[in-house]
Design an enzyme around this catalytic site. Structure first.
Site, PDB file in Angstrom:
ATOM      1  N   GLU A 227       0.742  -1.430  -0.049  1.00 54.36           N
ATOM      2  CA  GLU A 227      -0.134  -0.196   0.124  1.00 54.36           C
ATOM      3  C   GLU A 227       1.277   0.967  -0.046  1.00 54.36           C
ATOM      4  OE1 GLU A 227      -3.430  -0.724  -0.242  1.00 54.36           O
ATOM      5  OE2 GLU A 227      -3.693  -2.445  -0.129  1.00 54.36           O
ATOM      6  N   CYS A 261      -2.462   9.783   2.516  1.00 48.10           N
ATOM      7  CA  CYS A 261      -1.666   9.019   1.167  1.00 48.10           C
ATOM      8  C   CYS A 261      -2.755   9.144   0.012  1.00 48.10           C
ATOM      9  CB  CYS A 261      -1.425   7.418   1.698  1.00 48.10           C
ATOM     10  SG  CYS A 261      -2.407   6.981   1.832  1.00 48.10           S
TER      11      CYS A 261
HETATM   12  P1  NAD Z   1       7.789   4.404   5.060  1.00 51.17           P
HETATM   13  O1  NAD Z   1       8.468   4.002   4.076  1.00 51.17           O
HETATM   14  O2  NAD Z   1       9.079   5.443   5.440  1.00 51.17           O
HETATM   15  O3  NAD Z   1       7.498   3.727   5.943  1.00 51.17           O
HETATM   16  C1  NAD Z   1       6.906   2.786   6.605  1.00 51.17           C
HETATM   17  C2  NAD Z   1       7.537   1.896   7.252  1.00 51.17           C
HETATM   18  O4  NAD Z   1       8.679   1.481   6.593  1.00 51.17           O
HETATM   19  C3  NAD Z   1       7.693   2.334   8.648  1.00 51.17           C
HETATM   20  O5  NAD Z   1       7.055   1.297   9.813  1.00 51.17           O
HETATM   21  C4  NAD Z   1       9.261   1.798   8.621  1.00 51.17           C
HETATM   22  O6  NAD Z   1       9.704   1.719   9.925  1.00 51.17           O
HETATM   23  C5  NAD Z   1       9.219   1.110   7.898  1.00 51.17           C
HETATM   24  N1  NAD Z   1      10.737   1.344   6.971  1.00 51.17           N
HETATM   25  C6  NAD Z   1      11.131   2.325   7.192  1.00 51.17           C
HETATM   26  N2  NAD Z   1      12.394   1.794   5.984  1.00 51.17           N
HETATM   27  C7  NAD Z   1      12.959   0.353   5.832  1.00 51.17           C
HETATM   28  C8  NAD Z   1      13.467  -0.378   5.573  1.00 51.17           C
HETATM   29  N3  NAD Z   1      14.356   0.045   4.941  1.00 51.17           N
HETATM   30  N4  NAD Z   1      12.613  -2.069   5.406  1.00 51.17           N
HETATM   31  C9  NAD Z   1      11.721  -2.758   5.728  1.00 51.17           C
HETATM   32  N5  NAD Z   1      11.100  -1.586   6.576  1.00 51.17           N
HETATM   33  C10 NAD Z   1      11.283  -0.475   6.645  1.00 51.17           C
HETATM   34  O7  NAD Z   1       6.324   5.965   5.011  1.00 51.17           O
HETATM   35  P2  NAD Z   1       6.031   6.665   6.187  1.00 51.17           P
HETATM   36  O8  NAD Z   1       7.201   8.397   5.684  1.00 51.17           O
HETATM   37  O9  NAD Z   1       6.109   6.191   7.229  1.00 51.17           O
HETATM   38  O10 NAD Z   1       4.513   6.488   5.527  1.00 51.17           O
HETATM   39  C11 NAD Z   1       4.442   7.633   4.564  1.00 51.17           C
HETATM   40  C12 NAD Z   1       4.342   6.907   2.806  1.00 51.17           C
HETATM   41  O11 NAD Z   1       3.125   6.083   3.036  1.00 51.17           O
HETATM   42  C13 NAD Z   1       3.818   7.740   2.077  1.00 51.17           C
HETATM   43  O12 NAD Z   1       3.884   7.579   0.781  1.00 51.17           O
HETATM   44  C14 NAD Z   1       2.307   7.717   2.114  1.00 51.17           C
HETATM   45  O13 NAD Z   1       1.568   7.936   0.528  1.00 51.17           O
HETATM   46  C15 NAD Z   1       2.251   6.278   2.074  1.00 51.17           C
HETATM   47  N6  NAD Z   1       1.003   5.800   2.801  1.00 51.17           N
HETATM   48  C16 NAD Z   1       0.161   4.795   1.627  1.00 51.17           C
HETATM   49  C17 NAD Z   1      -0.896   4.429   1.979  1.00 51.17           C
HETATM   50  C18 NAD Z   1      -1.981   3.820   1.723  1.00 51.17           C
HETATM   51  O14 NAD Z   1      -2.519   2.943   1.986  1.00 51.17           O
HETATM   52  N7  NAD Z   1      -2.030   3.487   0.834  1.00 51.17           N
HETATM   53  C19 NAD Z   1      -1.191   4.994   3.583  1.00 51.17           C
HETATM   54  C20 NAD Z   1      -0.984   5.896   4.160  1.00 51.17           C
HETATM   55  C21 NAD Z   1       0.378   6.124   3.676  1.00 51.17           C
END
Ligand code: NAD
Length: 484
Positions: A227, A261
């Site tokens: 997602e 998002c």
């Molecule tokens: P992010 O990708 O930075 O982090 C998301 C999760 O990934 C966190 O729990 C983090 O700990 C984990 N993570 C970080 N680095 C990692 C790695 N190397 N390996 C495995 N896991 C890792 O995203 P964010 O800043 O928390 O959220 C914002 C983003 O999420 C935006 O791009 C937004 O559009 C998207 N988003 C999408 C949805 C959806 O339903 N499609 C919903 C909310 C947010």
């Protein structure tokens, strides 16, 4: 239901990779002892999950607000707890039907045998969630996972440590670790987590991290639901009702200060309407939020780095010649201190500006001239497939062209973001905005193995296809050729 006294500690000992592997092994062993839990036990889990979220709502509101610097209470209730309660009610109402074996047609040549599709729990579902709706995006996949009869491990975001800790306490109170486990910690924990051989992994977050997570899961051949994010366009047709468009777009863009998002990322509209629309957006934002600083209704940007990124994007646009309109006249230093960004409408953009290239994820709204639907569709098609797309207008033929000719995860017509909270339709992205879907039945199916089963009849003629091949086989084959 137990009301948790939130721990003042936000740093529970982080699990090591070995701890995580150990929990997963325990969950898998427990699953194998009861691989297809009946509806009564699934319902009991969903009900106590709903009750625990309800009983601790105030604590969740406070934890999220503390993590953000400030989050409007009503936003947490509307966009987190109410969405979760809606998801649980829907799952409790419909899962018994989704769990049933489904009859499937059987081709004539295989009759009197018959086909069925039998949904089966997968085992242990891994859930990695982001910070922007930290409760909703951890719990909604959990609802799907539990409804489908699975166990789950959750890794919430390191940007919301208070919420993550509270979630661990609340879920720890109602579930044994072999049923549901929450792993708090930073990126190192997330990396170890995504390397575990789950039966399915749901990742919600950015497209860049999604690529890393999908690569880690691929090593175990763990199927993923991704997602992700992206730039979600809003197309405004020339005959759209502007008052409606302005108030709905302003609301969707400023919910959670644009850290959504599916927030409208940018607007495409005829150039002759841009001036009036931009002024009206600013006016509407000021009506919603008479001040942005110190206003309990308005949410802060999650962290200094994210605040600085938004300022940089804006400065880049300004330096390259964009026109900037900022809502309100709050003191800039006060806004910075509270990490609040008022609605900022950006016009006269050019493609080389960062604001037109990156997902904005904040309350900055570029408005781009697009004289007609052909131009808008061409623009959208030339970009990465977005998570959401919005269209405002009254002409159903144009609406249908938008639906047929653009590809996005989901769509709301004449509003923004509402499609996300419809439990009766799938929610997910496409291409760079995601893979797979969940919510409602889509979630049940994503977290189940939809097993195809053929029931052979004792009257089967299949033995005529057994060797040694002879006249009976050839007769059978020529009959089958006629049927197929
Ligand atoms: P992010 O990708 O930075 O982090 C998301 C999760 O990934 C966190 O729990 C983090 O700990 C984990 N993570 C970080 N680095 C990692 C790695 N190397 N390996 C495995 N896991 C890792 O995203 P964010 O800043 O928390 O959220 C914002 C983003 O999420 C935006 O791009 C937004 O559009 C998207 N988003 C999408 C949805 C959806 O339903 N499609 C919903 C909310 C947010």
């Amino acid at each position: 239901m137990v009301r948790i006294n939130p721990s003042s500690k936000t740093n529970a000992a982080e699990p090591t990779a070995a701890d995580l592997q150990n929990i997963l092994s325990r969950q898998k062993a427990a699953f194998n002892l009861n691989p297809n839990p009946d509806w009564a036990s699934r319902k009991a889990k969903l009900s106590k999950l709903g009750d625990a979220i309800k009983a601790n709502e105030d604590a969740f509101v406070k934890a999220i607000s503390d993590d953000f610097g400030h989050r409007a209470t009503e936003e947490t209730i509307i966009a987190e707890s109410m969405v979760i309660q809606g998801g649980i009610s829907h799952a409790i109402k419909h899962t018994p039907k989704w769990m049933r074996a489904r009859k499937a047609p059987t081709a004539l040549q295989f009759k009197p045998g018959s086909n069925k599709i039998i949904p089966q729990p997968l085992g242990v579902i891994g859930i990695i969630s982001p910070w922007n709706y930290p409760l909703q995006l951890a719990i909604m996949p959990l609802i799907g996972a539990l409804g489908a009869g699975n166990r789950a491990m959750i890794k919430p975001s390191e940007y919301t440590p208070k919420l993550s800790m509270l979630l661990k306490q609340v879920l720890g109170e109602i579930f044994d670790e072999s049923e549901v486990y929450v792993a708090t910690g930073g990126v190192n924990v997330a990396q170890a987590f995504s390397s575990l051989p789950f039966d399915h992994l749901v990742f919600t977050g950015s497209t860049n991290v999604g690529r890393i997570v999908a690569a880690a899961a691929a090593k175990n051949l763990t199927p993923c639901t991704l997602e992700l994010g992206g730039k979600s366009p809003t197309i405004i047709d020339k005959d759209a009702n502007m008052d409606i468009a302005v108030s709905r777009i302003t609301n969707a863009k400023l919910l959670n200060a644009g850290q959504t998002c599916v927030a409208p990322d940018y607007v495409l509209m005829p150039s002759e309407k841009i001036e009036a629309f931009s002024d009206a957006m600013i006016e509407q934002a000021e009506k919603f939020y008479p001040t942005f600083a110190g206003n309990d209704d308005y949410t802060s940007i999650i962290a200094d780095a994210h605040y600085a990124r938004l300022q940089d994007i804006l400065e880049d646009a300004e330096n390259k010649g964009a026109r900037i309109r900022v809502a309100g006249d709050d003191d800039k230093q006060q806004l910075a201190k509270e990490r609040r960004v008022p609605l900022t409408v950006v016009t006269e953009t050019t493609p080389d500006m960062r604001i037109m290239q990156e997902e904005i994820f904040g309350p900055l709204l570029p408005v781009v001239a697009s004289e007609n639907l052909d131009e808008s569709l061409e623009y959208v098609q030339s970009k990465e497939r977005p998570l959401a797309l919005y269209w405002f207008g009254q002409d159903n033929q144009k609406r249908d062209r938008v639906l047929n000719e653009s590809i996005s995860g989901g769509v709301s017509i004449n509003d923004c973001a509402w499609h996300v909270i419809q439990e009766d339709i799938p929610f997910g992205g496409v291409g760079p905005s995601g893979m797979g879907a969940y919510h409602g039945e889509a979630g049940f199916e994503s977290f189940s193995h939809m097993k195809g089963v053929f029931f052979q009849s004792r009257f089967s003629q299949g033995k005529k296809l057994h060797p040694p091949y002879g006249p009976a086989t050839h007769k059978m084959l020529s009959l089958m050729k006629k049927i197929i």
